[in-house]
Design an enzyme around this catalytic site. Structure first.
Site, PDB file in Angstrom:
ATOM      1  N   TYR A 149      68.114 -30.377 -61.264  1.00  8.77           N
ATOM      2  CA  TYR A 149      67.457 -29.361 -62.105  1.00  8.77           C
ATOM      3  C   TYR A 149      68.538 -28.557 -62.797  1.00  8.77           C
ATOM      4  O   TYR A 149      69.349 -27.898 -62.146  1.00  8.77           O
ATOM      5  CB  TYR A 149      66.579 -28.426 -61.255  1.00  8.77           C
ATOM      6  CG  TYR A 149      65.711 -27.506 -62.103  1.00  8.77           C
ATOM      7  CD1 TYR A 149      64.357 -27.773 -62.284  1.00  8.77           C
ATOM      8  CD2 TYR A 149      66.234 -26.383 -62.723  1.00  8.77           C
ATOM      9  CE1 TYR A 149      63.553 -26.948 -63.074  1.00  8.77           C
ATOM     10  CE2 TYR A 149      65.444 -25.559 -63.520  1.00  8.77           C
ATOM     11  CZ  TYR A 149      64.109 -25.843 -63.680  1.00  8.77           C
ATOM     12  OH  TYR A 149      63.310 -25.039 -64.459  1.00  8.77           O
ATOM     13  N   ASP A 232      77.104 -27.063 -61.826  1.00  7.06           N
ATOM     14  CA  ASP A 232      76.021 -26.095 -62.066  1.00  7.06           C
ATOM     15  C   ASP A 232      75.847 -25.257 -60.808  1.00  7.06           C
ATOM     16  O   ASP A 232      75.276 -25.707 -59.812  1.00  7.06           O
ATOM     17  CB  ASP A 232      74.744 -26.869 -62.414  1.00  7.06           C
ATOM     18  CG  ASP A 232      73.554 -25.937 -62.679  1.00  7.06           C
ATOM     19  OD1 ASP A 232      73.597 -24.777 -62.242  1.00  7.06           O
ATOM     20  OD2 ASP A 232      72.572 -26.405 -63.282  1.00  7.06           O
TER      21      ASP A 232
END
Ligand SMILES: Cc1ncc(COP(=O)(O)O)c(C=O)c1O
Length: 430
Positions: A149, A232
């Site tokens: 995600y 991330d």
């Protein structure tokens, strides 16, 4: 503290939830229970009427400093009275420059000439990075992971396996299984990959923790094939794993790092720290009027100073040990229908059926019953059967322990059939 709702009481008292259902767009909802909140402080949410709930989600890990942290309240109050800028697109102002300089000084990066994009959310920070990479290396792909995600809009959504079901490979993005280095080696060896985007924990993908050494193996592969490594850290960065940056566990130096959530101290703020040739080569390619908003940036600067001065990484480590112990106790009670895991204050409880299959229906009852008993969390994973536990870093050991007492009761009750089909019917979760 007000006592939890009576077991038989499933309707909200104030009617706020029903009004929300009518007036707000469901395209931005993921709902697990009729959660209504009037105020929040620390790790506690207060419903209309005064019932208190312990928040084991922290708004999807974004309230890393808890709700209404005094340093954030002060910074935001000062900033909103004296706003030098709505965003950074047209103005140089002191807090934005100080925040960018601080981020550059604390983020281990390969580049000797980095710069910082300040955004509103993890999604636009990752999108700005993707756009910068595509413009610097036209025609090359991004490699991302099944069930990853990176954002809920635009370019960052298009490289998120969660949205793409992990199936959609295109000329712009390929998805590969997480945790498998051989498959990454094969993909990079083709020579058409510009960057690998990786989360240290696949959170929305089901709390899948990068095995020890996985991130450093990716670093080696990226070095070998001249590929950028983008880590991330939007969800787990800034202390939660017991490290300021999760990738520090493996001694990794990324090319690009993205941050969000905890960084804003509860306000909309994100950052991408990247080489100048990726994010600083051309003006006006990733513009949002309010990106780098001066109230959000003041909150972010205050949050980052608290995180560093009060050793939130140490806090993440210590609270992580408490969480580990509580998860083990949970596993001891429920045995083979439960699998537990955590990295610092990122935890997961996976529910299985007796035949080993995912217990998705049971998870819906578990999360709903937990809300009834005064604990908030969400579930994640491709089979919607993993409870995601990402409380704020200001939660106390005692609050964690109280929350787990309620979680154990909630699962007992869910297993005993004390949650009805009608109660969970309105809540689709993911
Ligand atoms: C790892 C990761 N990256 C990016 C995002 C997107 O952040 P936002 O929802 O703030 O746009 C999320 C959101 O959950 C996330 O978990």
């Amino acid at each position: 503290m007000h006592s939890p709702l009576d077991a038989s009481q499933t309707k909200t008292v104030s009617g706020l939830y029903q009004r929300d259902q009518v007036s707000l767009a469901s395209c931005q909802h993921i709902r697990f229970a009729p959660l209504e909140v009037e105020t929040g402080k620390g790790a506690v949410l207060v419903e209309p009427g005064g019932r208190e709930l312990l928040d084991l989600s922290a708004g999807g890990a974004a309230a890393g400093l808890g709700y209404a942290h005094p340093a954030i309240v002060q910074a935001v109050s000062d900033a909103v009275r004296n706003m030098p800028a709505i965003g950074v697109y047209g103005t140089a102002y002191p807090d934005a420059v100080e925040l960018a300089e601080l981020l550059i000084s604390i983020t281990p990066l390969k580049s000797v000439d980095p710069c910082v994009y300040l955004g509103l959310a993890g999604s636009d920070a990752n999108s700005a990075v993707i756009q910068g990479i595509r413009s610097a290396m036209p025609g090359k792909k991004i490699l991302a992971f099944h069930h990853s995600y990176h954002g809920g809009f635009g370019a960052s959504q298009s490289i998120s396996g969660v949205w793409n079901g992990g199936e959609a490979s295109s000329s712009e993005v390929d998805f590969v299984p997480y945790g498998d280095t051989a498959v990454v080696r094969r993909a990079l060896a083709v020579g058409d990959v510009a960057a690998v985007f990786v989360e240290p924990v696949l959170c929305d993908g089901g709390i899948v923790i990068a095995p020890d050494g996985y991130l450093s193996a990716l670093r080696e592969l990226c070095d070998r094939y001249g590929t950028l490594l983008v880590v991330d850290e939007v969800k787990v960065g800034l202390g939660r794993t017991g490290h300021l940056f999760a990738f520090q566990r493996d001694g990794v130096t990324p090319d690009i790092v993205t941050l969000g959530k905890t960084l804003g101290g509860g306000l909309p703020l994100s950052a991408a720290i990247a080489p100048r040739e990726i994010l600083g080569a051309h003006a006006a390619t990733s513009i949002l009027t309010m990106a780098g908003n001066s109230v959000s940036v003041a909150a972010g600067l205050a949050a980052l100073k608290v995180i560093l001065a009060e050793d939130y990484a140490g806090r993440g480590r210590a609270l992580g040990q408490t969480l580990s112990a509580l998860l083990s106790e949970f596993k001891r009670e429920f045995g083979s229908i439960v699998d537990v895991r955590n990295w610092g204050l990122v935890g997961g409880i996976e529910l299985r059926q007796s035949d080993g299959g995912p217990a998705t229906e049971l998870m819906k009852r578990f999360v709903y019953r937990a809300w009834q008993l005064g604990v908030v969390f969400i579930y994640v994973g491709p089979n919607s059967n993993v409870a995601e536990l990402t409380p704020s870093l200001v939660i106390s050991d005692a609050q964690l322990s109280t929350a787990f007492g309620r979680l154990r009761q909630a699962l007992r009750d869910a297993l005993a059939g004390r949650v009805t089909d009608a109660e969970i019917a309105p809540f689709a979760g993911w």
